[in-house]
Design a protein around this motif. Structure first.
Motif, PDB file in Angstrom:
ATOM      1  N   SER A  70       0.838  -1.206   0.000  1.00  0.00           N
ATOM      2  CA  SER A  70       0.000   0.000   0.000  1.00  0.00           C
ATOM      3  C   SER A  70       0.873   1.257   0.000  1.00  0.00           C
ATOM      4  O   SER A  70       0.610   2.228   0.725  1.00  0.00           O
ATOM      5  N   ALA A  71       1.921   1.236  -0.805  1.00  0.00           N
ATOM      6  CA  ALA A  71       2.867   2.354  -0.856  1.00  0.00           C
ATOM      7  C   ALA A  71       2.168   3.651  -1.240  1.00  0.00           C
ATOM      8  O   ALA A  71       1.349   3.684  -2.155  1.00  0.00           O
ATOM      9  N   ARG A  72       2.518   4.715  -0.510  1.00  0.00           N
ATOM     10  CA  ARG A  72       2.026   6.055  -0.859  1.00  0.00           C
ATOM     11  C   ARG A  72       3.046   6.828  -1.685  1.00  0.00           C
ATOM     12  O   ARG A  72       2.716   7.831  -2.308  1.00  0.00           O
ATOM     13  N   VAL A  73       4.305   6.383  -1.648  1.00  0.00           N
ATOM     14  CA  VAL A  73       5.382   7.005  -2.418  1.00  0.00           C
ATOM     15  C   VAL A  73       6.121   5.902  -3.158  1.00  0.00           C
ATOM     16  O   VAL A  73       6.476   4.873  -2.568  1.00  0.00           O
ATOM     17  N   VAL A  74       6.341   6.096  -4.441  1.00  0.00           N
ATOM     18  CA  VAL A  74       7.167   5.170  -5.232  1.00  0.00           C
ATOM     19  C   VAL A  74       8.332   5.971  -5.796  1.00  0.00           C
ATOM     20  O   VAL A  74       8.138   7.018  -6.424  1.00  0.00           O
ATOM     21  N   LEU A  75       9.531   5.464  -5.547  1.00  0.00           N
ATOM     22  CA  LEU A  75      10.760   6.143  -5.957  1.00  0.00           C
ATOM     23  C   LEU A  75      11.523   5.233  -6.907  1.00  0.00           C
ATOM     24  O   LEU A  75      11.913   4.122  -6.534  1.00  0.00           O
ATOM     25  N   CYS A  76      11.699   5.680  -8.142  1.00  0.00           N
ATOM     26  CA  CYS A  76      12.436   4.914  -9.155  1.00  0.00           C
ATOM     27  C   CYS A  76      13.837   5.506  -9.259  1.00  0.00           C
ATOM     28  O   CYS A  76      14.003   6.661  -9.655  1.00  0.00           O
ATOM     29  N   LEU A  77      14.839   4.696  -8.917  1.00  0.00           N
ATOM     30  CA  LEU A  77      16.200   5.197  -8.706  1.00  0.00           C
ATOM     31  C   LEU A  77      17.046   5.237  -9.980  1.00  0.00           C
ATOM     32  O   LEU A  77      18.233   4.914  -9.936  1.00  0.00           O
ATOM     33  N   GLY A  78      16.458   5.635 -11.081  1.00  0.00           N
ATOM     34  CA  GLY A  78      17.248   5.827 -12.294  1.00  0.00           C
ATOM     35  C   GLY A  78      17.266   4.627 -13.211  1.00  0.00           C
ATOM     36  O   GLY A  78      16.988   3.493 -12.811  1.00  0.00           O
ATOM     37  N   ASP A  79      17.601   4.902 -14.491  1.00  0.00           N
ATOM     38  CA  ASP A  79      17.554   3.888 -15.548  1.00  0.00           C
ATOM     39  C   ASP A  79      16.198   3.182 -15.556  1.00  0.00           C
ATOM     40  O   ASP A  79      16.109   1.958 -15.670  1.00  0.00           O
ATOM     41  N   SER A  80      15.158   3.977 -15.438  1.00  0.00           N
ATOM     42  CA  SER A  80      13.804   3.428 -15.478  1.00  0.00           C
ATOM     43  C   SER A  80      13.477   2.916 -16.879  1.00  0.00           C
ATOM     44  O   SER A  80      12.707   1.969 -17.036  1.00  0.00           O
TER      45      SER A  80
END
Length: 216
Positions: A70-80
């Motif tokens: 149930s994440a409220r924040v999603v952080l994609c750490l590059g090279d998506s």
């Protein structure tokens, strides 16, 4: 939720068997190196063909992790994305990703393969400092409380390599989250030089396990 709980800069984090990192205090799910569109990019450049379903496989796993936490924040750490052209997703995949983004904060960190998918919604940052932690794509040797990706670390057990988190008192390096992304052995430079004595490799998959990093 199953996973390996550990402390970094006084914060409790959990490495998940999928390769995602969970920070419960901020309801934050971090993933690195999705490399969406990798099979398309390799085909365009005349390389060895990969199965064409890597985007769906990666989004399926991400969808499940978001539902599980149930994440409220999603952080994609590059090279998506594997490159800027690969960011041109099919309509179905774009709608899928847009649905996952709806109702939550979504942050794209700049990588070396892409400067961030600027035509998609969300925040686009070079790095992010949140409390005592700093999130960026490539680790900086002097950093503390750092969470990064880039190297696609993997470690060997029973003669086979598996993606792995590298964890020590100063940093964690996430495995590549995307399907068919390959990896770098954790005992090779520069990874072995980045990690401090006492570091572990936490291998992902159906039967996750922790191994000491040799020579650390």
């Amino acid at each position: 939720m199953t996973g390996h709980r550990f402390l970094l800069a006084g914060t409790t984090l959990a490495a998940m068997p999928s390769g995602a990192l969970w920070w419960a205090d901020h309801a934050l799910l971090a993933v690195s190196d999705l490399h969406l569109g990798r099979s398309d990019r390799i085909a365009r450049r005349g390389g060895t063909l990969l199965p064409p379903y890597e985007v769906a496989e990666t989004l399926t796993r991400l969808d499940a992790d978001i539902s599980r936490t149930s994440a409220r924040v999603v952080l994609c750490l590059g090279d998506s994305f594997d490159d800027l052209a690969a960011a041109e997703l099919s309509e179905d995949h774009r709608l899928w990703l847009t649905r996952l983004m709806a109702g939550r904060r979504w942050i794209w960190i700049e990588g070396n393969h892409d400067p961030g998918p600027v035509d998609l919604p969300g925040e686009h940052l070079r790095d992010l400092t949140l409390g005592p932690l700093v999130f960026r794509h490539v680790a900086e040797p002097a950093a503390r409380g750092e969470i990064s990706g880039h190297y696609h670390p993997k470690a060997r057990i029973a003669g086979a390599f598996r993606p792995a988190f590298l964890i020590d008192a100063a940093r964690v390096i996430l495995p590549a989250y995307g399907a068919f992304t390959g990896g770098m052995e954790a005992t090779r430079p520069p990874l072995c030089h980045l990690m401090m004595p006492g570091a572990i490799a936490w291998l992902t998959g159906p039967t996750p396990c922790a191994l000491p990093l040799k020579g650390r």
